[in-house]
Design an enzyme around this catalytic site. Sequence first.
Site: not given
Length: 596
Positions: A316-318
């Site tokens: 995801g956004s990591t």
Amino acid sequence: MGWWSRWKDRAPLPHRGASSRTVMYATSPLLAAKTPPWRSKFLVACLGLGFCVLLGRAVYIQLIGTDFYQRQGEIRYARTLTLPANRGRIIDRNGLILATSVPAPSIWAIPKDLEAGRAEKRELARLLGMTVAELERRLGDNPNFVWLKRQVDESVAEQVKKLGVKGVHQVREYKRKYPEGEAAAHVVGFTNVEDRGQEGIELAFQNELAGRDGTRRVIKDRLGRVVEDLGESVNPVDGRDIELSIDSKVQFFAYQRLRDAVAEHKAKAGSVVVLDAQTGEVLALANYPSYSPDNRQNLTGAQLRNRALTDTFEPGSTMKPFIAALALESGRVRPDTVIHTAPGYLQITGSTIRDAHPHNALTVAEVIQKSSNVGTVKMAMQMQPREMWELFTEIGLGQRPQLRFPGVVSGRLRPYKSWRPIEQATMSYGYGLSVSLFQLARAYTVFARDGELIPVSITKNPEPTGGIRVFSPETAQAVRRMLQMAAGPGGTAPKAQTVGYSVGGKTGTAHKQEGRGYAGNKYRSWFVGLAPVEKPRIVVAVMIDEPSNGKYYGGDVAAPVFSEVVQQTLRMMGVPPDIEVRPAIVASQPAVEESF
């Protein structure tokens, strides 16, 4: 011829009845038949052959087969006793014991020698924790030797001895003890009843821990008692102690805080990884649910799984900070470059990419702070697929971490030649590839180490280690400031703030895959970050699986765990505070909902 002979020849046989005939001995046909001479020769030959066979057998036994028969004779009275080596200890970086061996008696029996009444059998079964029927079945397995119970407590062994049951014996073995229990179970692992490693460090370092057994040749009497030594004994070589990089105090606190978070959010599971950013040492690796290595009855696969190393997920956004770093490194943008994200969505080959909330113009730093999908994709689509793939490969994605530990996985990263435009776009914000939490924690060392990706180690290695240059120091420092913004006011994770230390990091929230699609109400939430921001000492990654108590964003679920673990770890490491901040004030400010 004398008178007796003449009279005998003429004497009739005794009269036995009227029908009996008179037979003369001298005229018997049996006496008249001649014996063939070959019969006597055959008999003499058989006797001679038998004598030769006996002579040959004696020569074979005394001269040719001497060694074999001596060995067979020794088997009847000589025994080779095994002198077991002590298994090495597993200790943490401060010398505290994580696993050690202690004496533990084992109860065995010779069923054919057993003399016990029903009452004695009932008491013996009770002491060994089994029914009389189970005891009887075990005794019926082999008349010469059966194990009744391996590695019992000293008190149990003493009570069995007091029973005085003939045919029941004891032998001293060794049993592993794990003082840290559930907190370090997935790191240390456990051994089986034969003292061989089955999981964790016990399995990974089996050869070093086991050592080498010795031997002793002895003569035993018929009762099994040693009466004499034969030759020299070979002394055992004890196993080597393994000193881990794990700090048992950091490990316990991380596990405790993770356990509380899983319970608070009614989650399925969770993991925490703590890395020393200077040396690459693993300071903590905790998973929940866990198990007690000393009591492994009725374990489930969910308890045994070392999720931080074996479970993979879409990050995801990591992944967004890596896209920003690549754009900075290639000179395409600067931290203050403005990217237009209105109206909050973007069309790529017929698919729509959205932000959680529409933003207008955002700088590159604000794209990371607000976790904008649209802003990230606009940076990524300026790049060739090969550039992104090479970056992901350089930070260790799609490759098995070089960590001496069982079960480490490589994750999934498809070749860039097969990427479609929409896949390149979604990969920029963490969909379409999979990583483990451990891989993600290691990848973030490029920001903590000014652009270097460093090797990691589960054993103690206190010296700073060199890494692979991925970004320039200027790029890494710029991204660290963006991560600090993401963990502060106006970012997605103000709850990551901690007392006395500056922190930076990135949240991640993603739908869980089920089959070929995504579960609409199942999420994974995580937070990966570093502290202190200017000179990072640790990288901490937190993952909470399927939170179901109303909150599921990484900033709400995983960031508070990160905050407490960072604060406790840096204090234990003696790192001086670098800021004066009141996390309660920052955390009380509303977090920006991240896009996923």
